[in-house]
Write a protein that holds these residues in place. Structure first.
Motif, PDB file in Angstrom:
ATOM      1  N   ASN A 101      11.050   0.937   6.329  1.00  0.00           N
ATOM      2  CA  ASN A 101      11.711   0.380   5.146  1.00  0.00           C
ATOM      3  C   ASN A 101      11.398   1.139   3.862  1.00  0.00           C
ATOM      4  OD1 ASN A 101      12.877  -1.629   6.707  1.00  0.00           O
ATOM      5  ND2 ASN A 101      11.228  -3.097   6.330  1.00  0.00           N
ATOM      6  N   ASN A 102      10.470   2.085   3.925  1.00  0.00           N
ATOM      7  CA  ASN A 102      10.046   2.773   2.700  1.00  0.00           C
ATOM      8  C   ASN A 102      10.099   4.292   2.800  1.00  0.00           C
ATOM      9  OD1 ASN A 102       8.846   0.708   0.615  1.00  0.00           O
ATOM     10  ND2 ASN A 102       8.177  -0.025   2.619  1.00  0.00           N
ATOM     11  N   VAL A 103      10.705   4.822   3.870  1.00  0.00           N
ATOM     12  CA  VAL A 103      10.671   6.283   4.073  1.00  0.00           C
ATOM     13  C   VAL A 103      11.319   7.066   2.935  1.00  0.00           C
ATOM     14  CG1 VAL A 103      10.477   6.309   6.582  1.00  0.00           C
ATOM     15  CG2 VAL A 103      12.729   6.158   5.545  1.00  0.00           C
ATOM     16  N   SER A 104      12.314   6.487   2.287  1.00  0.00           N
ATOM     17  CA  SER A 104      13.009   7.235   1.226  1.00  0.00           C
ATOM     18  C   SER A 104      12.071   7.583   0.071  1.00  0.00           C
ATOM     19  CB  SER A 104      14.212   6.440   0.711  1.00  0.00           C
ATOM     20  OG  SER A 104      13.793   5.230   0.115  1.00  0.00           O
ATOM     21  N   GLY A 105      10.973   6.829  -0.062  1.00  0.00           N
ATOM     22  CA  GLY A 105      10.010   7.114  -1.120  1.00  0.00           C
ATOM     23  C   GLY A 105       9.368   8.478  -0.991  1.00  0.00           C
ATOM     24  N   LEU A 106       9.391   9.041   0.209  1.00  0.00           N
ATOM     25  CA  LEU A 106       8.814  10.373   0.400  1.00  0.00           C
ATOM     26  C   LEU A 106       9.570  11.436  -0.389  1.00  0.00           C
ATOM     27  CD1 LEU A 106       7.995  10.263   4.219  1.00  0.00           C
ATOM     28  CD2 LEU A 106       6.341  10.641   2.378  1.00  0.00           C
ATOM     29  N   SER A 107      10.808  11.161  -0.742  1.00  0.00           N
ATOM     30  CA  SER A 107      11.587  12.127  -1.523  1.00  0.00           C
ATOM     31  C   SER A 107      10.983  12.335  -2.912  1.00  0.00           C
ATOM     32  CB  SER A 107      13.044  11.661  -1.652  1.00  0.00           C
ATOM     33  OG  SER A 107      13.109  10.431  -2.344  1.00  0.00           O
ATOM     34  N   ARG A 108      10.116  11.419  -3.344  1.00  0.00           N
ATOM     35  CA  ARG A 108       9.496  11.513  -4.674  1.00  0.00           C
ATOM     36  C   ARG A 108       8.161  12.258  -4.640  1.00  0.00           C
ATOM     37  NH1 ARG A 108       9.668   5.233  -6.299  1.00  0.00           N
ATOM     38  NH2 ARG A 108       8.744   6.030  -8.228  1.00  0.00           N
ATOM     39  N   ARG A 125       0.837  -1.210   0.000  1.00  0.00           N
ATOM     40  CA  ARG A 125       0.000   0.000   0.000  1.00  0.00           C
ATOM     41  C   ARG A 125       0.870   1.258   0.000  1.00  0.00           C
ATOM     42  NH1 ARG A 125      -3.192  -3.549  -0.428  1.00  0.00           N
ATOM     43  NH2 ARG A 125      -2.567  -3.041  -2.559  1.00  0.00           N
ATOM     44  N   ILE A 126       1.959   1.247   0.763  1.00  0.00           N
ATOM     45  CA  ILE A 126       2.845   2.412   0.841  1.00  0.00           C
ATOM     46  C   ILE A 126       3.524   2.656  -0.495  1.00  0.00           C
ATOM     47  CG2 ILE A 126       4.990   3.279   1.872  1.00  0.00           C
ATOM     48  CD1 ILE A 126       4.085   1.791   4.477  1.00  0.00           C
ATOM     49  N   GLN A 127       3.993   1.592  -1.143  1.00  0.00           N
ATOM     50  CA  GLN A 127       4.714   1.741  -2.401  1.00  0.00           C
ATOM     51  C   GLN A 127       3.820   2.207  -3.545  1.00  0.00           C
ATOM     52  OE1 GLN A 127       6.630  -2.098  -2.725  1.00  0.00           O
ATOM     53  NE2 GLN A 127       7.810  -1.709  -0.853  1.00  0.00           N
ATOM     54  N   GLU A 128       2.506   2.043  -3.382  1.00  0.00           N
ATOM     55  CA  GLU A 128       1.571   2.566  -4.385  1.00  0.00           C
ATOM     56  C   GLU A 128       1.517   4.089  -4.336  1.00  0.00           C
ATOM     57  OE1 GLU A 128      -1.471  -1.293  -4.352  1.00  0.00           O
ATOM     58  OE2 GLU A 128      -1.905   0.479  -3.150  1.00  0.00           O
ATOM     59  N   ASP A 129       1.701   4.655  -3.148  1.00  0.00           N
ATOM     60  CA  ASP A 129       1.723   6.108  -2.977  1.00  0.00           C
ATOM     61  C   ASP A 129       2.406   6.399  -1.643  1.00  0.00           C
ATOM     62  OD1 ASP A 129       1.369   8.805  -2.650  1.00  0.00           O
ATOM     63  OD2 ASP A 129      -0.801   8.794  -2.947  1.00  0.00           O
ATOM     64  N   TYR A 130       3.643   6.877  -1.713  1.00  0.00           N
ATOM     65  CA  TYR A 130       4.436   7.052  -0.493  1.00  0.00           C
ATOM     66  C   TYR A 130       3.858   8.104   0.454  1.00  0.00           C
ATOM     67  CZ  TYR A 130       7.925   4.024  -2.609  1.00  0.00           C
ATOM     68  OH  TYR A 130       8.561   2.950  -3.168  1.00  0.00           O
ATOM     69  N   LEU A 131       2.962   8.948  -0.046  1.00  0.00           N
ATOM     70  CA  LEU A 131       2.324   9.913   0.849  1.00  0.00           C
ATOM     71  C   LEU A 131       1.511   9.200   1.932  1.00  0.00           C
ATOM     72  CD1 LEU A 131       1.971  13.014   1.225  1.00  0.00           C
ATOM     73  CD2 LEU A 131      -0.225  12.782   0.059  1.00  0.00           C
TER      74      LEU A 131
END
Length: 322
Positions: free
Chosen positions: A207-214, A172-178
């Motif tokens: 494990n997915n916080v870096s996705g917020l940079s996008r 779910r997080i990887q679908e939208d990091y927001l």
């Protein structure tokens, strides 16, 4: 797409509790869909709020009708439609009796996602649409007779005041990091305790916080502001710091936690501007300007952040300002 067919749990909300949402315009909207043999239900947050005894501010609707079918239907009924920007994602906005607007979105699945945007495909399957939503408490539907349809135990999680992702949290997080920030915002709204997070959920976020940079600064600030002004703001920000979120949303990699704790202690229980608490994490003018650059703050918010940063020390005066 392979998935396990689930029979939704159902319950019925008292008609009296639904009174605040019923209007002649809503009745007209529902009648149009019934007349044309399409299903329409209240979706997501409004159902959650009704179950919590809160009058929802906005009603979002889901339907089995495609955008084209909705447009044809509303044109036949001489209903004006506004704001066509949402059409490619399935949303049509009819204005009923030239008085009330309703956002109605076709049931859909996300075919491909890049962590920010999704290519969608329309469906008539309520479970598939529920499956693509972020949190169990937001994956509920309600018929206009008050019948609630619950595919992922959202009703129980509302009772328990738990914030849980639908299915696999990392997916779910990887679908939208927001959704990382949405998790903390809804935790502040739903939970009755400041620190009762689900360990697996926090691990998936870590494990997915870096996705917020996008994610764009504007979208981040919309969510972050609500976290800062909501329940348990200080405790939630400390958890966010511990799992490594700050550097990906414009804050220093090592925020000023000592000053932040002092500011939170002084603000707790009071009404305050989100910038006031946010400034507690900032030590220098340079850090403040970098944060502004990332979040695209308004001119007022930027100036307030700079003022507090530059004048955070206690000032001696005969008649000090509060």
């Amino acid at each position: 797409m392979e998935y396990k067919r689930i029979e939704p749990a159902t319950l019925k909300i008292d008609v009296e509790k639904l009174a605040p949402i019923y209007t002649p315009e809503l009745d007209s909207l529902v009648e149009i869909f019934k007349k044309n043999d399409f299903e329409i239900r209240v979706a997501g947050g409004a159902v959650r709020d009704l179950l919590m005894g809160i009058n929802p501010h906005d009603l979002d609707f889901a339907t089995t009708a495609t955008p084209e079918q909705m447009k044809e239907m509303f044109e036949r009924e001489n209903v004006r439609m506004i704001n066509t920007k949402g059409e490619k994602h399935g949303t049509i906005t009819p204005r009923i009796n030239d008085k009330e607007n309703f956002e109605v979105t076709t049931l859909r699945i996300d075919v491909t996602t890049d962590g920010r945007h999704a290519e969608v495909q329309f469906t008539t399957d309520w479970q598939l649409d529920a499956n693509r939503r972020d949190l169990t408490i937001n994956s509920l539907f309600m018929d206009l007779d008050g019948t609630v349809f619950d595919y992922f135990n959202g009703v129980q999680h509302i009772k328990e005041r738990r914030v849980i992702f639908v299915g696999d949290a990392a997916t779910r997080i990887q679908e939208d990091y927001l959704r990382i920030l949405r998790y903390f915002r809804f935790y502040g709204r739903i939970s009755e305790e400041a620190n009762s997070h689900d360990a697996e959920t926090l691990n998936a976020i870590r494990n997915n916080v870096s996705g917020l940079s996008r994610i764009s600064g504007e979208r981040i600030w919309t969510e972050l502001r609500k976290i800062l002004e909501g329940n348990y703001a200080g405790e939630l920000i400390n958890v966010m710091i511990e799992i490594g979120i700050p550097e990906f949303i414009g804050l220093p990699k090592t925020p000023n936690t000592e000053r932040f704790s002092t500011v939170w202690k002084n603000l707790k229980g009071q009404k305050y501007n989100a910038i006031t608490l946010l400034a507690g994490l900032i030590s220098t003018e340079e850090e403040a300007l970098l944060l502004h650059k990332r979040l695209k703050l308004s001119a007022y918010e930027r100036d307030l952040l700079l003022f507090i940063t530059l004048h955070h020390e206690r000032k001696w005066a005969m008649k000090p300002l509060k």
